[in-house]
Design a protein around this motif. Sequence first.
Motif, mmCIF file in Angstrom:
data_model
loop_
_atom_site.group_PDB
_atom_site.id
_atom_site.type_symbol
_atom_site.label_atom_id
_atom_site.label_comp_id
_atom_site.label_asym_id
_atom_site.label_seq_id
_atom_site.Cartn_x
_atom_site.Cartn_y
_atom_site.Cartn_z
ATOM 1 N N PHE A 43 0.933 -1.405 -0.069
ATOM 2 C CA PHE A 43 -0.095 0.032 -0.005
ATOM 3 C C PHE A 43 0.881 1.237 -0.176
ATOM 4 O O PHE A 43 2.160 1.148 0.376
ATOM 5 N N ASP A 44 0.401 2.174 -0.464
ATOM 6 C CA ASP A 44 1.163 3.657 -0.689
ATOM 7 C C ASP A 44 0.397 4.790 -0.391
ATOM 8 O O ASP A 44 -0.844 4.964 -0.961
ATOM 9 N N ASP A 45 0.848 5.762 0.240
ATOM 10 C CA ASP A 45 0.262 6.911 0.608
ATOM 11 C C ASP A 45 -1.202 6.836 0.955
ATOM 12 O O ASP A 45 -2.376 7.468 0.371
ATOM 13 N N VAL A 46 -1.421 6.318 2.161
ATOM 14 C CA VAL A 46 -2.746 6.113 2.682
ATOM 15 C C VAL A 46 -3.017 7.178 3.962
ATOM 16 O O VAL A 46 -2.151 7.238 4.706
ATOM 17 N N SER A 47 -3.955 7.737 3.776
ATOM 18 C CA SER A 47 -4.525 8.561 4.870
ATOM 19 C C SER A 47 -5.875 8.269 5.302
ATOM 20 O O SER A 47 -6.768 8.399 4.490
ATOM 21 N N PHE A 48 -6.163 8.427 6.649
ATOM 22 C CA PHE A 48 -7.538 8.414 7.105
ATOM 23 C C PHE A 48 -7.583 8.819 8.552
ATOM 24 O O PHE A 48 -6.362 8.805 9.271
ATOM 25 N N SER A 49 -8.692 9.045 9.024
ATOM 26 C CA SER A 49 -8.867 9.185 10.585
ATOM 27 C C SER A 49 -10.004 8.630 11.023
ATOM 28 O O SER A 49 -11.092 8.183 10.374
ATOM 29 N N VAL A 50 -9.957 8.198 12.405
ATOM 30 C CA VAL A 50 -11.273 7.783 13.086
ATOM 31 C C VAL A 50 -11.612 8.537 14.502
ATOM 32 O O VAL A 50 -10.532 9.201 15.252
ATOM 33 N N LYS A 51 -12.695 8.807 14.874
ATOM 34 C CA LYS A 51 -13.190 9.599 15.890
ATOM 35 C C LYS A 51 -13.534 8.823 17.085
ATOM 36 O O LYS A 51 -13.790 7.672 16.876
ATOM 37 N N ALA A 52 -13.625 9.148 18.392
ATOM 38 C CA ALA A 52 -13.911 8.548 19.371
ATOM 39 C C ALA A 52 -15.872 8.412 19.201
ATOM 40 O O ALA A 52 -16.421 9.139 18.683
ATOM 41 N N GLY A 53 -15.873 7.008 19.508
ATOM 42 C CA GLY A 53 -17.320 6.459 19.155
ATOM 43 C C GLY A 53 -17.874 6.362 17.664
ATOM 44 O O GLY A 53 -18.965 6.013 17.380
ATOM 45 N N GLU A 54 -16.748 6.444 16.656
ATOM 46 C CA GLU A 54 -17.206 6.045 15.430
ATOM 47 C C GLU A 54 -16.714 4.991 14.683
ATOM 48 O O GLU A 54 -15.573 4.187 15.532
ATOM 49 N N ILE A 55 -17.577 4.366 14.005
ATOM 50 C CA ILE A 55 -16.982 2.876 13.198
ATOM 51 C C ILE A 55 -16.826 3.582 11.913
ATOM 52 O O ILE A 55 -17.845 3.790 11.186
ATOM 53 N N ILE A 56 -15.561 3.254 11.547
ATOM 54 C CA ILE A 56 -15.113 3.414 9.971
ATOM 55 C C ILE A 56 -14.924 2.231 9.438
ATOM 56 O O ILE A 56 -14.674 1.179 10.075
ATOM 57 N N GLY A 57 -15.741 1.894 8.174
ATOM 58 C CA GLY A 57 -15.536 0.662 7.388
ATOM 59 C C GLY A 57 -14.392 1.055 6.364
ATOM 60 O O GLY A 57 -14.169 1.996 5.756
ATOM 61 N N PHE A 58 -13.634 -0.132 6.139
ATOM 62 C CA PHE A 58 -12.640 -0.154 5.046
ATOM 63 C C PHE A 58 -13.149 -1.368 3.993
ATOM 64 O O PHE A 58 -13.457 -2.477 4.437
ATOM 65 N N SER A 59 -13.430 -0.907 2.906
ATOM 66 C CA SER A 59 -13.860 -1.764 1.809
ATOM 67 C C SER A 59 -13.164 -1.517 0.878
ATOM 68 O O SER A 59 -12.002 -1.001 0.634
#
Length: 388
Positions: free
Chosen positions: A162-178
């Motif tokens: 993988f290359d140049d991956v950026s993301f964030s996740v907040k308190a109480g949040e569910i983020i999905g990776f697809s």
Amino acid sequence: KSRFGILKQGEMKRQAERELAELNVFMDVDQLARTLSVGQQQMIEIAKALMTDAKVIIMDEPTAALTEREIRALFSVATALRNQGVSIVYISHRMEEIFELCDRITVLRDGISVSTHAIPETSFEQIVREMVGREMGERYPDRDVSIGETVLEVKQASGKRFDDVSFSVKAGEIIGFSGLMGAGRTEVMRGLFGVDRLKEGTIELNGQLLKIKTPYDAIRQGIGFLTEDRKGEGLFLDFSLRENISLPTIRSLSRSGVIKDQAERDFAEGYLKSLSVRHSSMDQPAKSLSGGNQQKVVLAKWLGTQPEVLILDEPTRGVDVGAKKEIYLIMNELAAAGVAIIMVSSDLPEILGMSDRVYVMREGKMSGMLTRQEATQESIMTLATGGQ
């Protein structure tokens, strides 16, 4: 083999490539199986079974690690085999697959045959009731969680596949990776957790820069990782439930290097009860449990570390519909308590049903982010396949 008993390597290679091509799989057949992803290993198993010219083929969760494209290829082959008179026993927790492919369905619960129906004469709701012995309600629980500030932020991370991956996740949040199989989702999580080294990029937790070189560093700084391969990486199958649950937190359950036996037992029993793990004794080996209960033991292990960020890689793979619902409820409870959750899943309905935001990867790069309102099967697949 030749008449002298020598393997015909060239013919073996051509035959392997031919069988994989029938499943729309194209790869170097000389590479070692251990270097493949779980999904690719699954396709090898399917191709191997199809080469036997069997009259009956038993497929046990054949699509658990496959992408939608691979599932379609498998179904095409299965239908062709059926038309040739081959009988198929298809074991799956994915109801939509059974209703699409099968002629009859038998429901097992706790080792007992509950019912058998012709597919046109039953319904999803009836099968679920028979599987769990009760009404299930909605497949995915309502999400009504107050989302807080950013807990984890990954910036321009690059690593294995993988290359140049950026993301964030907040308190109480569910983020999905697809994304499709091989898109790099699991590799990102392994890099984040210190299983594999990041080549570039930064990881920040609550605004503080982290240095994660090993999984121990990640655990110590509040990150947990439920792996996609619970039997190979998530559990010590011959160890007891008590030992599996307490391992990541064993230092806090010890004094001067000696484990406090009663403290460990109380710790493990608390999580076994709170997660409703079906077991006869906390000293029984993990391999004696069903897949769903094994998954809950892995989850218990990470809940014991009280993580701020919990990575769940295919959290409901190979578990029945009742256990899935219980895992979803646990995820909601954790989110309500402020835990930031990253969920990698190949199950699009699961991604849509549980995620507050969805990140989509393609060929090792981030191809887009969708809000809960924007995310549909069509919009996710468009990004996963390179469309606009």
